[in-house]
Motif scaffolding. Structure first.
Motif, PDB file in Angstrom:
ATOM      1  N   HIS A 177       0.823  -1.206   0.000  1.00  0.00           N
ATOM      2  CA  HIS A 177       0.000   0.000   0.000  1.00  0.00           C
ATOM      3  C   HIS A 177       0.864   1.266   0.000  1.00  0.00           C
ATOM      4  O   HIS A 177       0.433   2.312  -0.485  1.00  0.00           O
ATOM      5  CB  HIS A 177      -0.943   0.001   1.208  1.00  0.00           C
ATOM      6  N   THR A 178       2.051   1.151   0.529  1.00  0.00           N
ATOM      7  CA  THR A 178       2.945   2.304   0.555  1.00  0.00           C
ATOM      8  C   THR A 178       3.678   2.468  -0.781  1.00  0.00           C
ATOM      9  O   THR A 178       3.895   3.594  -1.249  1.00  0.00           O
ATOM     10  CB  THR A 178       3.970   2.152   1.697  1.00  0.00           C
ATOM     11  N   PHE A 179       4.027   1.348  -1.403  1.00  0.00           N
ATOM     12  CA  PHE A 179       4.709   1.364  -2.699  1.00  0.00           C
ATOM     13  C   PHE A 179       3.937   0.481  -3.683  1.00  0.00           C
ATOM     14  O   PHE A 179       4.376  -0.635  -3.998  1.00  0.00           O
ATOM     15  CB  PHE A 179       6.144   0.856  -2.556  1.00  0.00           C
ATOM     16  N   PRO A 180       2.789   0.922  -4.174  1.00  0.00           N
ATOM     17  CA  PRO A 180       1.956   0.078  -5.038  1.00  0.00           C
ATOM     18  C   PRO A 180       2.560  -0.218  -6.405  1.00  0.00           C
ATOM     19  O   PRO A 180       2.041  -1.056  -7.132  1.00  0.00           O
ATOM     20  CB  PRO A 180       0.665   0.886  -5.169  1.00  0.00           C
ATOM     21  N   ASN A 181       3.647   0.450  -6.777  1.00  0.00           N
ATOM     22  CA  ASN A 181       4.293   0.206  -8.065  1.00  0.00           C
ATOM     23  C   ASN A 181       5.484  -0.739  -7.972  1.00  0.00           C
ATOM     24  O   ASN A 181       6.220  -0.899  -8.937  1.00  0.00           O
ATOM     25  CB  ASN A 181       4.749   1.536  -8.684  1.00  0.00           C
ATOM     26  N   VAL A 182       5.668  -1.367  -6.811  1.00  0.00           N
ATOM     27  CA  VAL A 182       6.754  -2.327  -6.630  1.00  0.00           C
ATOM     28  C   VAL A 182       6.179  -3.743  -6.719  1.00  0.00           C
ATOM     29  O   VAL A 182       5.242  -4.073  -5.990  1.00  0.00           O
ATOM     30  CB  VAL A 182       7.460  -2.117  -5.267  1.00  0.00           C
ATOM     31  N   PRO A 183       6.711  -4.593  -7.599  1.00  0.00           N
ATOM     32  CA  PRO A 183       6.164  -5.946  -7.748  1.00  0.00           C
ATOM     33  C   PRO A 183       6.485  -6.830  -6.556  1.00  0.00           C
ATOM     34  O   PRO A 183       7.353  -6.509  -5.733  1.00  0.00           O
ATOM     35  CB  PRO A 183       6.861  -6.460  -9.018  1.00  0.00           C
ATOM     36  N   TRP A 184       5.790  -7.960  -6.480  1.00  0.00           N
ATOM     37  CA  TRP A 184       5.917  -8.852  -5.334  1.00  0.00           C
ATOM     38  C   TRP A 184       7.351  -9.346  -5.135  1.00  0.00           C
ATOM     39  O   TRP A 184       7.781  -9.576  -4.004  1.00  0.00           O
ATOM     40  CB  TRP A 184       4.971 -10.034  -5.478  1.00  0.00           C
ATOM     41  N   THR A 185       8.098  -9.494  -6.222  1.00  0.00           N
ATOM     42  CA  THR A 185       9.462 -10.015  -6.127  1.00  0.00           C
ATOM     43  C   THR A 185      10.397  -9.067  -5.399  1.00  0.00           C
ATOM     44  O   THR A 185      11.456  -9.493  -4.909  1.00  0.00           O
ATOM     45  CB  THR A 185      10.019 -10.290  -7.538  1.00  0.00           C
ATOM     46  N   ARG A 186      10.048  -7.774  -5.331  1.00  0.00           N
ATOM     47  CA  ARG A 186      10.939  -6.785  -4.722  1.00  0.00           C
ATOM     48  C   ARG A 186      10.401  -6.200  -3.416  1.00  0.00           C
ATOM     49  O   ARG A 186      11.060  -5.371  -2.794  1.00  0.00           O
ATOM     50  CB  ARG A 186      11.198  -5.643  -5.718  1.00  0.00           C
ATOM     51  N   LEU A 187       9.223  -6.620  -2.999  1.00  0.00           N
ATOM     52  CA  LEU A 187       8.665  -6.082  -1.759  1.00  0.00           C
ATOM     53  C   LEU A 187       9.541  -6.371  -0.537  1.00  0.00           C
ATOM     54  O   LEU A 187       9.702  -5.496   0.329  1.00  0.00           O
ATOM     55  CB  LEU A 187       7.253  -6.629  -1.535  1.00  0.00           C
ATOM     56  N   PRO A 188      10.128  -7.570  -0.417  1.00  0.00           N
ATOM     57  CA  PRO A 188      10.990  -7.811   0.751  1.00  0.00           C
ATOM     58  C   PRO A 188      12.170  -6.846   0.839  1.00  0.00           C
ATOM     59  O   PRO A 188      12.660  -6.563   1.937  1.00  0.00           O
ATOM     60  CB  PRO A 188      11.464  -9.257   0.543  1.00  0.00           C
ATOM     61  N   GLU A 189      12.617  -6.331  -0.305  1.00  0.00           N
ATOM     62  CA  GLU A 189      13.730  -5.395  -0.296  1.00  0.00           C
ATOM     63  C   GLU A 189      13.340  -4.098   0.396  1.00  0.00           C
ATOM     64  O   GLU A 189      14.172  -3.441   1.035  1.00  0.00           O
ATOM     65  CB  GLU A 189      14.184  -5.111  -1.728  1.00  0.00           C
ATOM     66  N   LEU A 190      12.060  -3.709   0.289  1.00  0.00           N
ATOM     67  CA  LEU A 190      11.585  -2.518   0.989  1.00  0.00           C
ATOM     68  C   LEU A 190      11.733  -2.683   2.494  1.00  0.00           C
ATOM     69  O   LEU A 190      12.232  -1.792   3.192  1.00  0.00           O
ATOM     70  CB  LEU A 190      10.126  -2.255   0.642  1.00  0.00           C
ATOM     71  N   THR A 191      11.304  -3.827   2.992  1.00  0.00           N
ATOM     72  CA  THR A 191      11.385  -4.092   4.434  1.00  0.00           C
ATOM     73  C   THR A 191      12.821  -4.157   4.903  1.00  0.00           C
ATOM     74  O   THR A 191      13.168  -3.648   5.978  1.00  0.00           O
ATOM     75  CB  THR A 191      10.681  -5.422   4.755  1.00  0.00           C
ATOM     76  N   LYS A 192      13.662  -4.769   4.076  1.00  0.00           N
ATOM     77  CA  LYS A 192      15.072  -4.904   4.436  1.00  0.00           C
ATOM     78  C   LYS A 192      15.772  -3.549   4.480  1.00  0.00           C
ATOM     79  O   LYS A 192      16.587  -3.294   5.374  1.00  0.00           O
ATOM     80  CB  LYS A 192      15.757  -5.815   3.416  1.00  0.00           C
ATOM     81  N   THR A 193      15.424  -2.665   3.545  1.00  0.00           N
ATOM     82  CA  THR A 193      16.107  -1.374   3.455  1.00  0.00           C
ATOM     83  C   THR A 193      15.567  -0.362   4.456  1.00  0.00           C
ATOM     84  O   THR A 193      16.320   0.459   4.983  1.00  0.00           O
ATOM     85  CB  THR A 193      15.968  -0.805   2.032  1.00  0.00           C
ATOM     86  N   ALA A 194      14.240  -0.414   4.702  1.00  0.00           N
ATOM     87  CA  ALA A 194      13.628   0.571   5.601  1.00  0.00           C
ATOM     88  C   ALA A 194      12.866  -0.122   6.731  1.00  0.00           C
ATOM     89  O   ALA A 194      11.655   0.067   6.880  1.00  0.00           O
ATOM     90  CB  ALA A 194      12.700   1.491   4.815  1.00  0.00           C
ATOM     91  N   PRO A 195      13.544  -0.908   7.557  1.00  0.00           N
ATOM     92  CA  PRO A 195      12.848  -1.627   8.632  1.00  0.00           C
ATOM     93  C   PRO A 195      12.230  -0.691   9.660  1.00  0.00           C
ATOM     94  O   PRO A 195      11.265  -1.066  10.342  1.00  0.00           O
ATOM     95  CB  PRO A 195      13.948  -2.492   9.252  1.00  0.00           C
ATOM     96  N   GLU A 196      12.776   0.518   9.774  1.00  0.00           N
ATOM     97  CA  GLU A 196      12.232   1.473  10.742  1.00  0.00           C
ATOM     98  C   GLU A 196      10.851   1.963  10.350  1.00  0.00           C
ATOM     99  O   GLU A 196      10.075   2.426  11.203  1.00  0.00           O
ATOM    100  CB  GLU A 196      13.182   2.673  10.884  1.00  0.00           C
TER     101      GLU A 196
END
Length: 364
Positions: A300-319
């Motif tokens: 919902h925060t990054f609706p233009n990011v595909p499922w394959t790259r969503l974990p990278e969001l969590t890894k980069t911005a865990p805060e």
């Protein structure tokens, strides 16, 4: 660009909801701290490779049960089929955001491939349009977010839970039984609203609610209906009526009250009307089955990011992504059933306004 990236809906229905605005602000704040995350946006065509895999699994089960009996078909639909349908539904979600193919022709071909698995008679098109133009921009807004349960249906159950709890428990069990039948969710929609109106004396549908959304063109709806009809005929010819029944039974269970992962996910990851935590995420093994749809807050925060790259969001911005669901899909589903289908979203109207929306039957 997703609708949540704008201050207003493409339908012109006013500004986005507070919950959707919260996600938009989260996105801006995260990109300010981690600008490299912009590179994660864009489609991933490799997702298309999963369509033949899911089709092979689904039709393989249809073949396996084609010489069995009704009990085996039911167990296969309940224990396997509904989860294969959920996985295919996760890909419908991806293609709705054009995260597999951007081009119209490639997207159409992919969507028809999914329709070969789903046989939804074009309902996947309805979902795609409602998801983008109703849910994302108006999340948490009863009047405009289609995922909110109808107020009057909720109120009818609430009246019985408070006044005749044993009767409501009987209706809860009866609803589950009907939803376990082939096409049970359709049968239920014909039976229970009328029954609740008779028992409560009030209408069970909010007829003043008008949820606006875009719609697929007529030619496309007709194409998908015809495609689904062909799929059903192929299933019947190739695997007999039991193989055909397996598919439709699995689809029925997935769409109804016994769709454990489907309903459980909605209850788990959309906690209600908390503007500070509009969406929660579910991490763990379940994302391997459903194409990372558990990364719901991230999506919902990054609706233009595909499922394959969503974990990278969590890894980069865990805060930023700290809102985590504290219960499993099964746990949320069971709590929903145990509490006579209690909703995770707050009743939006009270007092006189509720009375006007849900008047006595025969007076609306």
């Amino acid at each position: 660009m997703s609708t949540t990236e704008n201050s207003a809906s493409p339908l012109g229905n006013g500004p986005i909801s507070p919950q959707s605005r919260r996600h938009l602000q989260m996105r801006k704040d995260i990109l300010r701290s981690h600008p490299q995350l912009r590179s994660l946006a864009g489609p991933d065509w490799r997702t298309a490779l999963f369509v033949p895999l899911l089709l092979a699994i689904h039709w393989g089960v249809a073949w396996a049960v084609s010489d069995s009996n009704l009990l085996v078909v039911f167990l296969a639909a309940f224990l396997i089929g509904q989860f294969v349908i959920h996985a295919a539904g996760a890909l419908v979600h991806e293609t709705a955001h054009r995260l597999i193919f951007r081009g119209d022709k490639a997207k159409l071909a992919f969507d028809l491939g999914l329709e070969t698995i789903l046989g939804s008679f074009g309902k996947q098109l309805t979902y795609q349009h409602e998801h983008l133009s109703s849910h994302h921009p108006y999340m948490g807004d009863y009047e405009r977010d289609y995922e909110h349960e109808d107020l009057c249906a909720f109120k009818a159950r609430e009246m019985l839970v408070e006044g005749r709890p044993r009767l409501q428990r009987v209706l809860t069990v009866a609803t589950l039984i009907v939803h376990l039948l082939p096409f049970g969710f359709i049968i239920s929609d014909e039976i229970f609203p009328r029954l609740y109106e008779r028992l409560t004396g009030r209408v069970s549908k909010d007829r003043q609610r008008r949820i606006g959304s875009t719609r697929a063109p007529v030619w496309q709806r007709r194409l998908f209906i015809g495609w689904s009809l062909g799929v059903n005929l192929v299933l019947l010819a190739a695997f007999g009526w039991l193989g055909w029944l397996y598919h439709n039974w699995a689809l029925s269970i997935f769409l109804g009250k016994c769709g454990i992962s489907n309903l459980g996910q909605s209850l788990s990851e959309h906690p209600g009307d908390d503007e500070e935590v509009p969406t929660r995420s579910t991490y763990g093994w379940v994302n391997r089955l459903f194409f990372n749809t558990g990364y719901h807050n991230e999506h919902h925060t990054f609706p233009n990011v595909p499922w394959t790259r969503l974990p990278e969001l969590t890894k980069t911005a865990p805060e930023a992504f700290t809102a985590r669901s504290d219960r499993s899909y099964l746990g949320c589903w069971w709590d929903h059933v145990r509490r006579d289908f209690a909703t995770s979203r707050r009743n939006p109207l009270q007092g006189e306004e509720q009375e006007l929306r849900c008047p006595r039957a025969g007076t609306s």
